[in-house]
Design an enzyme around this catalytic site. Structure first.
Site, PDB file in Angstrom:
ATOM      1  N   GLU A  89       0.812  -1.175  -0.229  1.00 11.36           N
ATOM      2  CA  GLU A  89      -0.140  -0.159  -0.133  1.00 11.36           C
ATOM      3  C   GLU A  89       0.318   1.262  -0.477  1.00 11.36           C
ATOM      4  O   GLU A  89       1.040   1.903   0.838  1.00 11.36           O
ATOM      5  CB  GLU A  89      -1.010  -0.451   0.938  1.00 11.36           C
ATOM      6  CG  GLU A  89      -1.480   1.469   1.076  1.00 11.36           C
ATOM      7  CD  GLU A  89      -2.833   1.319   2.137  1.00 11.36           C
ATOM      8  OE1 GLU A  89      -3.520   2.108   2.807  1.00 11.36           O
ATOM      9  OE2 GLU A  89      -2.739   0.244   3.456  1.00 11.36           O
ATOM     10  N   LYS A 146      -2.790  -1.973  -2.279  1.00 12.99           N
ATOM     11  CA  LYS A 146      -4.035  -0.712  -2.288  1.00 12.99           C
ATOM     12  C   LYS A 146      -3.561   0.019  -2.240  1.00 12.99           C
ATOM     13  O   LYS A 146      -2.204   0.379  -2.294  1.00 12.99           O
ATOM     14  CB  LYS A 146      -4.251  -1.419  -1.217  1.00 12.99           C
ATOM     15  CG  LYS A 146      -5.103  -0.676  -0.421  1.00 12.99           C
ATOM     16  CD  LYS A 146      -5.357  -0.642   1.390  1.00 12.99           C
ATOM     17  CE  LYS A 146      -6.285  -0.250   1.954  1.00 12.99           C
ATOM     18  NZ  LYS A 146      -7.489  -0.475   3.134  1.00 12.99           N
TER      19      LYS A 146
END
Length: 295
Positions: free
Chosen positions: A176, A213
């Site tokens: 992420e 993400k």
């Protein structure tokens, strides 16, 4: 890794619920839920309250595997129980939802427009315990605010370096590197980030897979080639500060990108709601995010 869960994450419709607020963000999460800081007196009481909140969400009939593929947990949530079962086991066995664990320790100070992760000196122990708790994958977050290629590369290098350890432990990492939605160079950041991620994906071995993400991109379908990359199980989107309606509308513009929302999922929930009110509010949130995730 459980192959059934892998196939579910790769191929099924739905989204991931982010229930991983940790020590620093827990007071804000509780405040949004209607519990102010003067209602608890120490960290232990705070975590008790947030576990009650998460238990209420997870056990709600609105929290259902027909629309929710996975849930990201904070370490304390993983180690606590719901109805006599560890949270990951409850998610998997009672709800059919794939459990993930947040493994990072927060962000380092900003330098050259990025925030790397703080050192995760206990990563081996966390991964061992994650396997003992039957966790499928992990999540770790960095932040990018400026279009500085060298430092964006440093963010991605750090993510994949730790990601390889996670893969070696038999888990699937969610990488992420969040691009700040308020960055004046957001679109340029996203182009640089895409190139760096692609470079690392191309170097992964035959049986090495990751999830990503990412912030919903400024230009729709920016991440299409990453979504289609054979080493990517799934790309999920963070809400990043957008409210649910705006996040959903932006998500709908990106084919194949699914949600992994936190605040946007829980923004209408309140501790003082009756169970009927709570379940109705959660159900409406789940349905709207699900619909945005299947475009």
């Amino acid at each position: 890794m459980q192959q059934r869960q892998f196939e579910k994450m790769k191929n099924s419709d739905g989204f991931i619920a982010a229930l991983d607020q940790s020590g620093g963000s827990t007071p804000k999460a509780l405040a949004l839920y209607g519990i102010s800081e003067d209602e608890y007196h120490n960290t232990e009481e705070m975590f008790d309250l947030v576990h009650e909140m998460r238990t209420r969400i997870i056990t709600s009939p609105a929290f259902d595997s027909s629309q929710i593929l996975g849930a990201i947990l904070f370490e304390q949530t993983m180690d606590r129980e719901i109805e006599g079962m560890y949270t990951g086991d409850y998610l998997a066995e009672k709800k059919g939802v794939v459990p993930f664990l947040k493994v990072d320790k927060g962000l380092a100070e900003e330098s050259n427009g990025v925030q790397l992760m703080k050192p995760i000196d206990d990563i081996d122990d966390k991964l061992k315990r994650a396997n003992e708790r039957h966790i499928f994958g992990t999540k770790m977050r960095s932040v990018i605010k400026e279009a500085n290629q060298e430092d964006i590369k440093a963010v991605v290098d750090q993510q994949f370096e730790i990601g390889k350890k996670i893969i070696d432990a038999g888990l699937v990492p969610i990488i992420e590197p969040e691009v700040d939605i308020n960055s004046p160079e957001k679109e340029k950041c996203e182009e640089l980030l895409k190139a760096e991620i692609r470079s690392h994906l191309d170097k992964l071995g035959q049986d090495e897979h990751v999830m990503l993400k990412l912030t919903i991109p400024t230009a729709a379908n920016t991440y299409k080639e990453l979504i289609e990359h054979p080493k990517v199980v799934r790309i999920v989107a963070l809400s990043g500060g957008y409210d649910r309606d705006e996040a959903n509308e932006k998500l709908k513009e990106n084919n194949g990108l699914i949600a992994s929302f936190s605040r946007a999922l829980t923004q209408d929930l309140n501790v003082n709601q009756t169970d009927e009110e709570f379940n109705d509010a959660l159900g409406k949130a789940v349905e709207s995010i699900y619909q945005a995730s299947i475009t």
